[in-house]
Design a protein around this motif. Structure first.
Motif, PDB file in Angstrom:
ATOM      1  N   ASN A 165      -0.280 -23.508  93.841  1.00 54.09           N
ATOM      2  CA  ASN A 165      -1.385 -22.862  93.753  1.00 54.09           C
ATOM      3  C   ASN A 165      -2.792 -23.623  93.871  1.00 54.09           C
ATOM      4  OD1 ASN A 165       0.418 -20.979  93.342  1.00 54.09           O
ATOM      5  ND2 ASN A 165       0.214 -20.590  91.195  1.00 54.09           N
ATOM      6  N   HIS A 166      -2.748 -24.844  93.571  1.00 51.84           N
ATOM      7  CA  HIS A 166      -3.947 -25.619  93.415  1.00 51.84           C
ATOM      8  C   HIS A 166      -4.318 -25.836  95.017  1.00 51.84           C
ATOM      9  CE1 HIS A 166      -5.143 -26.482  89.525  1.00 51.84           C
ATOM     10  NE2 HIS A 166      -3.844 -26.965  89.327  1.00 51.84           N
ATOM     11  N   ARG A 167      -3.346 -25.868  95.825  1.00 47.98           N
ATOM     12  CA  ARG A 167      -3.678 -26.003  97.440  1.00 47.98           C
ATOM     13  C   ARG A 167      -4.114 -24.806  97.987  1.00 47.98           C
ATOM     14  NH1 ARG A 167       1.388 -25.690  99.885  1.00 47.98           N
ATOM     15  NH2 ARG A 167       1.853 -27.782  98.920  1.00 47.98           N
ATOM     16  N   ASN A 168      -3.575 -23.388  97.460  1.00 48.53           N
ATOM     17  CA  ASN A 168      -4.012 -22.291  97.845  1.00 48.53           C
ATOM     18  C   ASN A 168      -5.250 -22.005  97.348  1.00 48.53           C
ATOM     19  OD1 ASN A 168      -1.502 -21.980  98.761  1.00 48.53           O
ATOM     20  ND2 ASN A 168      -0.852 -20.117  97.188  1.00 48.53           N
ATOM     21  N   ALA A 169      -5.644 -22.512  96.128  1.00 48.55           N
ATOM     22  CA  ALA A 169      -7.299 -22.431  95.842  1.00 48.55           C
ATOM     23  C   ALA A 169      -8.338 -23.091  96.676  1.00 48.55           C
ATOM     24  CB  ALA A 169      -7.346 -23.169  94.295  1.00 48.55           C
ATOM     25  N   LYS A 170      -7.742 -24.111  97.741  1.00 48.59           N
ATOM     26  CA  LYS A 170      -8.701 -24.520  98.680  1.00 48.59           C
ATOM     27  C   LYS A 170      -9.159 -23.372  99.552  1.00 48.59           C
ATOM     28  CE  LYS A 170      -7.357 -28.404 100.472  1.00 48.59           C
ATOM     29  NZ  LYS A 170      -6.366 -29.368 101.179  1.00 48.59           N
ATOM     30  N   SER A 320      -4.598 -16.871  96.002  1.00 45.10           N
ATOM     31  CA  SER A 320      -5.938 -17.120  95.473  1.00 45.10           C
ATOM     32  C   SER A 320      -5.828 -18.438  94.947  1.00 45.10           C
ATOM     33  CB  SER A 320      -6.229 -16.074  94.327  1.00 45.10           C
ATOM     34  OG  SER A 320      -5.437 -16.054  93.243  1.00 45.10           O
ATOM     35  N   GLY A 321      -4.710 -18.959  94.493  1.00 44.27           N
ATOM     36  CA  GLY A 321      -4.889 -20.249  93.462  1.00 44.27           C
ATOM     37  C   GLY A 321      -4.193 -19.724  92.128  1.00 44.27           C
ATOM     38  N   GLY A 322      -4.406 -18.529  91.889  1.00 45.70           N
ATOM     39  CA  GLY A 322      -3.862 -18.138  90.403  1.00 45.70           C
ATOM     40  C   GLY A 322      -4.404 -18.638  89.514  1.00 45.70           C
ATOM     41  N   CYS A 323      -4.266 -18.619  88.052  1.00 48.13           N
ATOM     42  CA  CYS A 323      -4.759 -18.740  86.953  1.00 48.13           C
ATOM     43  C   CYS A 323      -4.719 -20.250  86.696  1.00 48.13           C
ATOM     44  CB  CYS A 323      -3.962 -18.037  85.650  1.00 48.13           C
ATOM     45  SG  CYS A 323      -4.314 -16.262  85.714  1.00 48.13           S
ATOM     46  N   LEU A 324      -3.578 -20.908  87.455  1.00 46.41           N
ATOM     47  CA  LEU A 324      -3.793 -22.413  87.140  1.00 46.41           C
ATOM     48  C   LEU A 324      -4.902 -23.112  88.128  1.00 46.41           C
ATOM     49  CD1 LEU A 324       0.052 -22.973  88.089  1.00 46.41           C
ATOM     50  CD2 LEU A 324      -1.136 -23.568  85.978  1.00 46.41           C
ATOM     51  N   SER A 325      -5.553 -22.410  88.796  1.00 45.13           N
ATOM     52  CA  SER A 325      -6.728 -22.978  89.451  1.00 45.13           C
ATOM     53  C   SER A 325      -8.075 -22.456  88.896  1.00 45.13           C
ATOM     54  CB  SER A 325      -6.797 -22.652  90.770  1.00 45.13           C
ATOM     55  OG  SER A 325      -5.269 -23.396  91.652  1.00 45.13           O
ATOM     56  N   ALA A 326      -7.790 -21.329  88.191  1.00 43.13           N
ATOM     57  CA  ALA A 326      -9.127 -20.577  87.240  1.00 43.13           C
ATOM     58  C   ALA A 326      -8.796 -19.757  86.399  1.00 43.13           C
ATOM     59  CB  ALA A 326     -10.164 -20.188  88.590  1.00 43.13           C
ATOM     60  N   HIS A 327      -9.038 -19.886  85.180  1.00 47.13           N
ATOM     61  CA  HIS A 327      -8.667 -18.901  84.246  1.00 47.13           C
ATOM     62  C   HIS A 327      -9.443 -18.463  83.324  1.00 47.13           C
ATOM     63  CE1 HIS A 327      -5.276 -18.211  80.853  1.00 47.13           C
ATOM     64  NE2 HIS A 327      -5.550 -17.146  81.444  1.00 47.13           N
ATOM     65  N   ALA A 328     -10.293 -17.484  83.921  1.00 43.10           N
ATOM     66  CA  ALA A 328     -11.254 -16.830  82.806  1.00 43.10           C
ATOM     67  C   ALA A 328     -10.482 -15.744  81.874  1.00 43.10           C
ATOM     68  CB  ALA A 328     -12.306 -16.186  83.584  1.00 43.10           C
ATOM     69  N   VAL A 329     -10.031 -16.134  80.753  1.00 46.26           N
ATOM     70  CA  VAL A 329      -9.370 -15.002  79.955  1.00 46.26           C
ATOM     71  C   VAL A 329      -9.996 -13.756  80.093  1.00 46.26           C
ATOM     72  CG1 VAL A 329      -8.375 -14.761  77.597  1.00 46.26           C
ATOM     73  CG2 VAL A 329      -8.691 -17.227  78.684  1.00 46.26           C
ATOM     74  N   ILE A 330      -9.186 -12.798  79.861  1.00 48.55           N
ATOM     75  CA  ILE A 330      -9.562 -11.247  79.927  1.00 48.55           C
ATOM     76  C   ILE A 330     -10.174 -10.954  81.388  1.00 48.55           C
ATOM     77  CG2 ILE A 330     -11.375  -9.560  79.005  1.00 48.55           C
ATOM     78  CD1 ILE A 330      -9.630 -10.815  76.626  1.00 48.55           C
ATOM     79  N   ALA A 331     -10.994 -11.741  82.005  1.00 51.45           N
ATOM     80  CA  ALA A 331     -10.975 -11.280  83.404  1.00 51.45           C
ATOM     81  C   ALA A 331      -9.857 -11.662  84.493  1.00 51.45           C
ATOM     82  CB  ALA A 331     -12.389 -12.232  83.860  1.00 51.45           C
ATOM     83  N   ALA A 332      -9.239 -12.590  83.792  1.00 49.69           N
ATOM     84  CA  ALA A 332      -7.991 -12.976  84.936  1.00 49.69           C
ATOM     85  C   ALA A 332      -7.156 -12.147  85.479  1.00 49.69           C
ATOM     86  CB  ALA A 332      -7.191 -14.094  84.336  1.00 49.69           C
ATOM     87  N   GLY A 333      -6.657 -11.143  84.487  1.00 50.82           N
ATOM     88  CA  GLY A 333      -5.832  -9.939  85.144  1.00 50.82           C
ATOM     89  C   GLY A 333      -6.604  -9.208  86.168  1.00 50.82           C
ATOM     90  N   ILE A 335      -9.073 -10.018  87.885  1.00 52.02           N
ATOM     91  CA  ILE A 335      -9.218 -10.776  89.317  1.00 52.02           C
ATOM     92  C   ILE A 335      -7.825 -10.702  90.089  1.00 52.02           C
ATOM     93  CG2 ILE A 335      -9.471 -13.175  89.920  1.00 52.02           C
ATOM     94  CD1 ILE A 335     -11.404 -13.786  87.763  1.00 52.02           C
ATOM     95  N   ARG A 336      -6.822 -10.653  89.469  1.00 49.55           N
ATOM     96  CA  ARG A 336      -5.371 -10.415  90.145  1.00 49.55           C
ATOM     97  C   ARG A 336      -5.564  -9.218  90.958  1.00 49.55           C
ATOM     98  NH1 ARG A 336      -5.852 -14.538  88.199  1.00 49.55           N
ATOM     99  NH2 ARG A 336      -5.972 -15.076  90.364  1.00 49.55           N
ATOM    100  N   ILE A 337      -5.846  -8.232  90.479  1.00 47.52           N
ATOM    101  CA  ILE A 337      -6.142  -6.749  91.021  1.00 47.52           C
ATOM    102  C   ILE A 337      -7.264  -6.973  92.106  1.00 47.52           C
ATOM    103  CG2 ILE A 337      -7.033  -4.469  90.806  1.00 47.52           C
ATOM    104  CD1 ILE A 337      -5.720  -4.269  87.861  1.00 47.52           C
ATOM    105  N   ALA A 338      -8.254  -7.595  91.967  1.00 42.12           N
ATOM    106  CA  ALA A 338      -9.435  -7.665  92.772  1.00 42.12           C
ATOM    107  C   ALA A 338      -8.934  -8.449  94.044  1.00 42.12           C
ATOM    108  CB  ALA A 338     -10.741  -8.375  92.232  1.00 42.12           C
ATOM    109  N   GLU A 339      -8.158  -9.311  93.898  1.00 41.11           N
ATOM    110  CA  GLU A 339      -7.446 -10.284  95.115  1.00 41.11           C
ATOM    111  C   GLU A 339      -6.224  -9.433  95.809  1.00 41.11           C
ATOM    112  OE1 GLU A 339      -8.032 -13.367  96.090  1.00 41.11           O
ATOM    113  OE2 GLU A 339      -9.550 -13.743  94.765  1.00 41.11           O
ATOM    114  N   ALA A 340      -5.570  -8.723  94.988  1.00 46.52           N
ATOM    115  CA  ALA A 340      -4.714  -7.645  95.866  1.00 46.52           C
ATOM    116  C   ALA A 340      -5.479  -6.859  96.517  1.00 46.52           C
ATOM    117  CB  ALA A 340      -3.748  -7.020  94.743  1.00 46.52           C
ATOM    118  N   VAL A 341      -6.274  -6.243  96.092  1.00 47.57           N
ATOM    119  CA  VAL A 341      -7.207  -5.071  96.746  1.00 47.57           C
ATOM    120  C   VAL A 341      -7.556  -5.852  98.095  1.00 47.57           C
ATOM    121  CG1 VAL A 341      -9.348  -4.059  96.958  1.00 47.57           C
ATOM    122  CG2 VAL A 341      -7.934  -3.719  94.863  1.00 47.57           C
TER     123      VAL A 341
END
Ligand code: ZN
Lengths: 379, 157
Positions: A165-170, A320-333, A335-341
């Motif tokens: 996931n950290h590699r994907n975040a690149k 996207s790198g997931g929450c392991l690479s960036a974890h703004a609580v509340i926004a994180a889920g 962001i998962r939807i926005a990334e899937a879009v």
């Protein structure tokens, strides 16, 4: 279900500390981007649902503090205190009620402004659990221990998730911690609470996200590339950790089944092209992969070893790198939807998976994945 | 002036706290008073599914059933999960950083169906294993709160 689409998304860059922006400034940035993306103005929006948490924001009725930034003046605004996937779910039900046509969803948090462990400690019972100092990291460590012990999952397998996931975040300009790591780096990182080490844990992050949901008529009028909501499922487990079997995620299995049934998905591993799932800790990506039915129970470790969840694999997880690479609580889920879009639209830039027809986004709420929300999005 | 040169301010939340006085409730009070006065642990049984919960509470969640039958539990049990905390952490009770390392565990008390969370003694780490037998060690001076149990220690049993 009536057809409902996501027609706009926007997010801020996720950073350790955004010194020049208040949380409402971040929301305004995300909302402005989402409106531009949908080619809409705030006048086209007829209601707003914000994701706010009073503890993270350090004030009560925190939702009202993002009213201006969400364009809520003279409009119907409501709030969900929880992960963005649940905020969006409430927004969706408002459209399905027939009372609204275009819903703006926002979610934000500034982890940098408070002491995270004290805030996550405050989610627990004040008489029996808080005095022990249990927080998000230590409760998750207990869950990791239960899960890994029961199914023979190794620390190396968990570390592989972090490396991936950290590699994907690149490839993701919005992520916070793009890194080239080795399994050894993760294993040798500072021990926080066994078996969780620093690089098995998500960082403290500031960030916001916004999406726009619309009914079929509005979606067709405004959007050249609406992403349709094909299924949503949600289920909650017991609140008291001692009442749960922490090695299992039954509420996720149920949420996933509901979402798959709605979307007509029989074989999720084959039919889903990409998944953005809530990996607050490395073990969670393995555990949630099992709960989502991507592999058999206890096979999450083998799944990551197989390479199938890498960018080029048959089931890429968290490009996207997931929450392991960036974890703004509340926004994180959200962001998962926005990334899937972005993935379904083919607009995810360097992190794009080829030929995505169906994407999955997943969020959690409560300690150790107490409740789960699963979204299936498609062309 | 560019963003980089600009001075950016922050504002602290101040010294005042938001103090609460939580009601422990009828069942919780019985549990903590029994612990304080007799070093005994109480659970509560669901009349429908017969499951016993600790600490006692009003509702059996899966049955949505009111519970009223208190039962005495053993002070011994089995370690279901544990972690050893190695990062320094602000104690929410005292505001002071707690010394590390220390252990937490989920303990299934004999005669009970759910797990109880508490500190575990990790002096001999080799004995700390899932499935290990444990026993409560009570505080000498007990005040009617969770800390009337000091921790659970590993026993040969
Ligand atoms: Zn019952």
């Amino acid at each position: 279900m009536e057809r409902t689409a996501i027609i706009g998304i926007g997010m801020t860059k996720q950073e350790r500390r955004k010194e020049s922006e208040t949380f409402s400034d971040m929301v305004f940035e995300a909302v402005t981007k989402a409106l531009n993306d949908a080619e809409m103005t705030i006048k086209d929006i007829d209601n707003i649902v914000t994701g706010c948490n009073d503890f993270w924001d350090g004030r009560t009725i925190s939702s009202m503090a993002v009213g201006d930034a969400s364009g809520a003046w003279d409009k119907n605004i409501s709030c969900v205190e929880g992960d963005g996937t649940f905020v969006a779910l409430y927004g969706l039900t408002r459209i399905l009620s027939g009372s609204y046509r275009a819903t703006l969803i926002t979610a934000h948090s500034k982890g940098s402004e408070s002491i995270s462990s004290l805030i996550t400690n405050a989610m627990f019972d004040p008489i029996y659990t808080r005095p022990l100092g249990l927080d998000a990291i230590t409760s998750s460590a207990l869950q990791a221990k239960c899960y890994m012990d029961k199914y023979g999952i190794t620390e190396e397998q968990c570390a592989m998730v972090s490396v991936k996931n950290h590699r994907n975040a690149k490839n993701n300009p919005y992520s916070q911690l793009p890194m080239d790591l080795s399994v050894k780096d993760v294993l040798n990182s500072r021990r926080l609470a066994d078996p969780i080490k620093l690089l098995d844990a998500s960082p403290i992050t500031d960030g916001a996200c916004a999406i726009i949901l619309a009914d079929e008529g509005m979606a067709k009028r405004f959007s050249k590339h609406p992403v349709w909501i094909r299924g949503v499922g949600f289920c909650a487990d017991a609140y008291h950790l001692g009442d749960r079997d922490l090695a299992e995620c039954k509420s996720l299995e149920k949420a996933a089944k509901t979402a798959y049934r709605m979307a007509g998905i029989e074989n999720p591993f084959k039919e889903i092209d990409v998944a953005e799932i809530y990996d607050a800790f490395s073990y969670q990506e393995l555990m949630w992969s099992e709960g989502l039915g991507f592999c058999e129970k206890g096979e999450g470790g083998k799944l990551v070893e197989s390479g199938k969840t890498e960018m080029g694999g048959s089931m890429p997880i968290n490009p996207s790198g997931g929450c392991l690479s960036a974890h703004a609580v509340i926004a994180a889920g959200l962001i998962r939807i926005a990334e899937a879009v972005l993935q379904v639209r083919g607009g995810a830039g360097k992190r794009q998976i080829p030929d995505v027809k169906t994407g999955l986004a997943h969020g959690i709420n409560g300690p150790c994945g107490q409740s789960h929300c699963v979204w299936i999005l498609g062309e | 002036m560019s963003e980089k040169e600009m001075e950016l301010l922050t504002k602290g939340s101040g010294e005042a706290e938001q103090p609460f006085r939580y009601s422990v409730g009828r069942w919780g009070s019985k549990f903590l008073i029994e612990l304080r006065d007799h070093k005994k642990l109480l659970g509560i049984r669901c009349p429908k599914c017969q499951k016993v919960y600790v600490p006692p509470r009003q509702v059996c969640s899966p049955c949505f059933q009111r519970m009223e039958e208190l039962v005495e539990l053993s002070d011994k049990g089995t370690l279901m999960a544990f972690t050893i905390i190695r990062f320094s952490f602000i104690d929410p009770e005292t505001g002071i950083t707690r010394p590390v390392p220390y252990g937490y565990g989920f303990i299934k008390l004999d005669g009970c169906d759910n797990s109880f969370q508490h500190f575990i003694n990790i002096e001999d780490e080799s004995k700390v294993k899932i499935g290990a037998r444990v026993q409560a060690v009570f505080s000498e001076e007990r005040k009617g709160n969770l800390m009337d149990i000091k921790y659970f220690e590993m026993i040969d049993d």
